[in-house]
Design a protein around this motif. Structure first.
Motif, PDB file in Angstrom:
ATOM      1  N   MET A  65       2.812  -4.347   4.633  1.00 45.57           N
ATOM      2  CA  MET A  65       1.726  -4.241   3.664  1.00 45.57           C
ATOM      3  C   MET A  65       2.271  -4.038   2.253  1.00 45.57           C
ATOM      4  SD  MET A  65      -1.415  -4.618   4.581  1.00 45.57           S
ATOM      5  CE  MET A  65      -2.347  -3.634   3.397  1.00 45.57           C
ATOM      6  N   SER A  66       3.336  -3.272   2.126  1.00 45.37           N
ATOM      7  CA  SER A  66       3.946  -3.062   0.809  1.00 45.37           C
ATOM      8  C   SER A  66       4.419  -4.394   0.228  1.00 45.37           C
ATOM      9  CB  SER A  66       5.119  -2.084   0.931  1.00 45.37           C
ATOM     10  OG  SER A  66       5.755  -1.916  -0.317  1.00 45.37           O
ATOM     11  N   PHE A  80      -0.159   1.922   1.114  1.00 43.38           N
ATOM     12  CA  PHE A  80      -0.912   1.782   2.367  1.00 43.38           C
ATOM     13  C   PHE A  80      -0.171   2.570   3.453  1.00 43.38           C
ATOM     14  CE2 PHE A  80      -1.462  -0.156   6.509  1.00 43.38           C
ATOM     15  CZ  PHE A  80      -2.823  -0.357   6.599  1.00 43.38           C
ATOM     16  N   THR A  81      -0.906   3.388   4.187  1.00 42.07           N
ATOM     17  CA  THR A  81      -0.287   4.215   5.226  1.00 42.07           C
ATOM     18  C   THR A  81      -1.088   4.116   6.522  1.00 42.07           C
ATOM     19  OG1 THR A  81       0.452   5.796   3.542  1.00 42.07           O
ATOM     20  CG2 THR A  81       0.510   6.520   5.852  1.00 42.07           C
ATOM     21  N   THR A  92      -5.540   5.423  11.958  1.00 37.53           N
ATOM     22  CA  THR A  92      -6.413   5.218  10.802  1.00 37.53           C
ATOM     23  C   THR A  92      -5.612   4.570   9.678  1.00 37.53           C
ATOM     24  OG1 THR A  92      -7.632   7.229  11.395  1.00 37.53           O
ATOM     25  CG2 THR A  92      -8.017   6.319   9.203  1.00 37.53           C
ATOM     26  N   PHE A  93      -6.176   3.499   9.107  1.00 38.47           N
ATOM     27  CA  PHE A  93      -5.553   2.865   7.952  1.00 38.47           C
ATOM     28  C   PHE A  93      -6.056   3.578   6.690  1.00 38.47           C
ATOM     29  CE2 PHE A  93      -5.629  -1.343  10.494  1.00 38.47           C
ATOM     30  CZ  PHE A  93      -4.476  -0.963  11.170  1.00 38.47           C
ATOM     31  N   THR A  94      -5.142   4.110   5.903  1.00 39.80           N
ATOM     32  CA  THR A  94      -5.513   4.813   4.666  1.00 39.80           C
ATOM     33  C   THR A  94      -4.773   4.204   3.489  1.00 39.80           C
ATOM     34  OG1 THR A  94      -3.759   6.480   4.846  1.00 39.80           O
ATOM     35  CG2 THR A  94      -5.850   6.942   5.976  1.00 39.80           C
ATOM     36  N   VAL A  95      -5.318   4.444   2.283  1.00 34.90           N
ATOM     37  CA  VAL A  95      -4.687   3.908   1.069  1.00 34.90           C
ATOM     38  C   VAL A  95      -4.736   4.956  -0.033  1.00 34.90           C
ATOM     39  CG1 VAL A  95      -5.290   1.525   1.612  1.00 34.90           C
ATOM     40  CG2 VAL A  95      -6.848   2.901   0.228  1.00 34.90           C
ATOM     41  N   ALA A  96      -3.768   4.856  -0.899  1.00 39.55           N
ATOM     42  CA  ALA A  96      -3.776   5.593  -2.179  1.00 39.55           C
ATOM     43  C   ALA A  96      -3.556   4.537  -3.249  1.00 39.55           C
ATOM     44  CB  ALA A  96      -2.691   6.648  -2.210  1.00 39.55           C
ATOM     45  N   ASN A 114      -3.124   4.768  -6.448  1.00 38.31           N
ATOM     46  CA  ASN A 114      -2.185   5.088  -7.533  1.00 38.31           C
ATOM     47  C   ASN A 114      -1.235   6.182  -7.057  1.00 38.31           C
ATOM     48  OD1 ASN A 114      -3.258   3.490  -9.903  1.00 38.31           O
ATOM     49  ND2 ASN A 114      -5.107   4.644  -9.318  1.00 38.31           N
ATOM     50  N   PRO A 115       0.002   6.187  -7.579  1.00 38.30           N
ATOM     51  CA  PRO A 115       0.954   7.219  -7.176  1.00 38.30           C
ATOM     52  C   PRO A 115       0.406   8.610  -7.462  1.00 38.30           C
ATOM     53  CG  PRO A 115       2.051   5.472  -8.412  1.00 38.30           C
ATOM     54  CD  PRO A 115       0.583   5.206  -8.513  1.00 38.30           C
ATOM     55  N   GLY A 116       0.556   9.474  -6.517  1.00 42.36           N
ATOM     56  CA  GLY A 116       0.096  10.847  -6.675  1.00 42.36           C
ATOM     57  C   GLY A 116      -1.361  11.054  -6.322  1.00 42.36           C
ATOM     58  N   ALA A 117      -2.119   9.975  -6.192  1.00 45.85           N
ATOM     59  CA  ALA A 117      -3.542  10.101  -5.843  1.00 45.85           C
ATOM     60  C   ALA A 117      -3.651  10.360  -4.348  1.00 45.85           C
ATOM     61  CB  ALA A 117      -4.287   8.824  -6.207  1.00 45.85           C
ATOM     62  N   PRO A 118      -4.665  11.106  -3.942  1.00 45.29           N
ATOM     63  CA  PRO A 118      -4.827  11.372  -2.508  1.00 45.29           C
ATOM     64  C   PRO A 118      -5.173  10.094  -1.754  1.00 45.29           C
ATOM     65  CG  PRO A 118      -6.748  12.123  -3.717  1.00 45.29           C
ATOM     66  CD  PRO A 118      -5.726  11.727  -4.745  1.00 45.29           C
ATOM     67  N   SER A 119      -4.709  10.018  -0.517  1.00 44.28           N
ATOM     68  CA  SER A 119      -5.027   8.854   0.313  1.00 44.28           C
ATOM     69  C   SER A 119      -6.326   9.106   1.063  1.00 44.28           C
ATOM     70  CB  SER A 119      -3.896   8.579   1.303  1.00 44.28           C
ATOM     71  OG  SER A 119      -3.716   9.684   2.170  1.00 44.28           O
TER      72      SER A 119
END
Length: 550
Positions: free
Chosen positions: A378-379, A392-393, A410-414, A416-421
């Motif tokens: 995904m990266s 993407f995590t 669970t597929f999660t996303v953040a 922006n850097p430092g933003a919560p996923s």
């Protein structure tokens, strides 16, 4: 692959015949031209639940026919086989919606239910959009998608088999415990009843034998006196036997003097004396039979009444008491053996649980490895889509054990850097969500397996280089398969292998939607319209041609 779509009298479509091709198929047109109607029509023939008022105003019924090519081994063939429909290389779906709301469907001219259509649609078409709750945005299918990405079928199969073994062992143990509890509740009754039956020891046929003997003894007192009188009349000194003997001797004494005249009566008397002797013996035997100790009748009646009372107590026939006793002894044996049996079943459950835990642990380990690979893939996909800062995590957390293991995926996303996923559909904006979904689909789709993928305005909210990146991902996804894209982006439209224009026209006061396949010059004009608006300029055509030339 979807080869053809024939739509008649649905919404604002009177008649459309579309022939789709492999590769990237793009549908463009102004907002409100009816692009969504095409998807509604396709969803209708596939059995999807959607809007109810589909029939065109003034028409008695609407009809949609979809034709698919089926390769050997296509998953749809298994659905057809289960439904009892012969599978051919061509699959024809037809569905009618009458004005009164009634719907009827056919598959290869066989009438089918909506459930069969929906089962087929799962193998034929996959729809993606910004509100893609049927697929990638649904957390309930994330685990399945990860397993497919990691090719974890063998590990999932082993875990499911171990779960089935554990379920069977647990069920057997629970049943044995319930049986033992029930047996223990009647243990006192069982032991007392078996002791009573063993003490009585009734034999098969004994009830009838005792009843017959009792009746005979009850009658002996009444008939004994007459039988004795008969015996005396036959055998006493003044009885028939003595008198017949005297008569025979007297006749024999004078037989020589009478010549042959006395021979017949002498012969008859001899026979009569022989028969009379038999009669006397029979009467004597009867007297012997009827001779009994008066106490014996009490003994027989006591035994007979005890057997019958036991039979009534247990609600069985007297002759079935022996078998009933055997059944009770078997239940006692099972009770006595129950504790040992449960100990064995507990060992089986422990063994099955160990096996399941081992299989589930291996599956978890494989999922962790697959999750890392998916995150890496995904990266690599997000960067070209101008989302290189997004993360993407694939999160794997413990959950209650089940046939598919102990993992919640669970597929999660953040973004922006430092933003919560967080979950995809809660964190990403419309444009970001479109690109996340597209990147996911590219990563998760290794082989289309004959699946037609439809993207409904998945490029909404993006433009420029980002839209171009979206288009190139869609084009890559269509290689060797078929992708249909409803788009407002000229960059995406320019990358299509085949292009259809959706237009709304008014004729004789009636609004209708038409879909036209575009040749090269018409395609330049349509992409130019998408760039510059209603007024197509030379600059717009030049920009369109540049996009089409790549």
């Amino acid at each position: 692959m979807l080869r053809g779509l024939d739509i008649r009298d649905l919404l604002i479509i009177d008649r459309l015949e579309l022939e789709f091709q492999p590769g990237l198929n793009v549908l463009t047109g102004e907002t409100g031209a009816g692009k969504s109607i095409l998807l509604d029509s396709l969803g209708f023939v596939l059995g999807w639940r959607g809007r109810a008022d589909l029939v065109r105003a003034g028409a008695e019924q609407g009809e949609v026919t979809a034709v698919f090519d089926l390769a050997d081994g296509h998953p749809a063939r298994a659905v057809l086989d289960e439904a009892g429909i012969p599978a051919e290389d061509e699959l024809v779906l037809r569905r009618i919606n009458r004005a009164d709301g009634r719907k009827t469907a056919w598959v290869n001219d066989r009438r089918v239910s909506g459930d069969v259509l929906r089962a087929l649609s799962d193998t034929l078409v996959e729809l993606h959009g910004q509100q893609d709750d049927r697929g990638l945005l649904n957390p309930r299918v994330h685990r399945q998608l990860l397993d497919e990405f990691g090719a974890l079928g063998p590990q999932v199969g082993a875990t499911r088999a171990a779960w089935r073994d554990l379920s069977r062992a647990t069920k057997a143990l629970d049943q044995a415990r319930a049986d033992l509890t029930a047996a223990q509740a009647e243990e006192d009754f069982l032991r007392h009843a078996v002791a009573e039956l063993d003490a009585l020891a009734p034999a098969p046929g004994e009830d009838a034998e005792l009843d017959s003997r009792r009746r005979l003894m009850q009658a002996a007192e009444r008939i004994g006196e007459d039988i004795t009188k008969a015996h005396q009349a036959l055998s006493s000194g003044e009885g028939a036997e003595a008198r017949m003997g005297d008569a025979l001797r007297w006749l024999e004494a004078v037989a020589d003097q009478a010549g042959e005249a006395l021979d017949p009566p002498i012969s008859a008397l001899g026979r009569a004396l022989a028969e009379l002797g038999d009669a006397v013996q029979g009467v004597e035997a009867a007297l012997d039979t009827l001779s009994f100790n008066p106490h014996e009748l009490e003994v027989v009646e006591e035994r007979l009444f005890a057997i019958r009372a036991m039979a009534r107590k247990h609600q069985v026939a007297p002759d079935d008491l022996g078998g009933f006793a055997e059944d009770l002894r078997a239940r006692l044996d099972a009770l006595d053996a129950g504790v040992d049996a449960i100990a064995g079943l507990e060992k089986d459950v422990a063994k099955a649980l160990t096996h399941y835990n081992s299989a589930a642990a291996l599956l978890t380990q494989a999922r962790v490895t697959a999750a890392k690979a998916l995150d890496k893939a995904m990266s690599g996909e997000l960067a070209p889509l101008k989302m290189e800062r997004a993360v993407f995590t694939t999160e794997i957390t413990p959950m209650d054990a089940g046939p598919d293991g102990c993992d919640q995926v669970t597929f999660t996303v953040a973004t922006n850097p430092g933003a919560p996923s967080g979950p995809l559909n809660r964190i990403a904006s419309g444009g970001e969500l479109s690109r996340f979904l597209l990147a996911l689909k590219v990563c998760l789709t290794r082989e289309a397996d004959g699946l037609t993928m439809i993207f409904d305005e998945i490029d909404r909210g993006v433009g420029g280089a980002t839209a171009d990146a979206v288009g190139r991902r869609l084009a890559a996804l269509s290689l060797g398969g078929q992708v249909l894209v409803v788009t407002h982006s000229p960059q995406v439209a320019a990358l299509g292998d085949h292009h259809w224009q959706v237009q709304k026209t008014v004729s004789q006061g009636m609004t209708l939607t038409n879909v036209t396949p575009l040749d090269a010059p018409a395609r330049v004009d349509e992409v130019a319209r998408m760039i510059s608006g209603d007024t197509i300029t030379d600059a717009g055509r030049a920009a369109a041609q540049e996009l089409l030339d790549g």
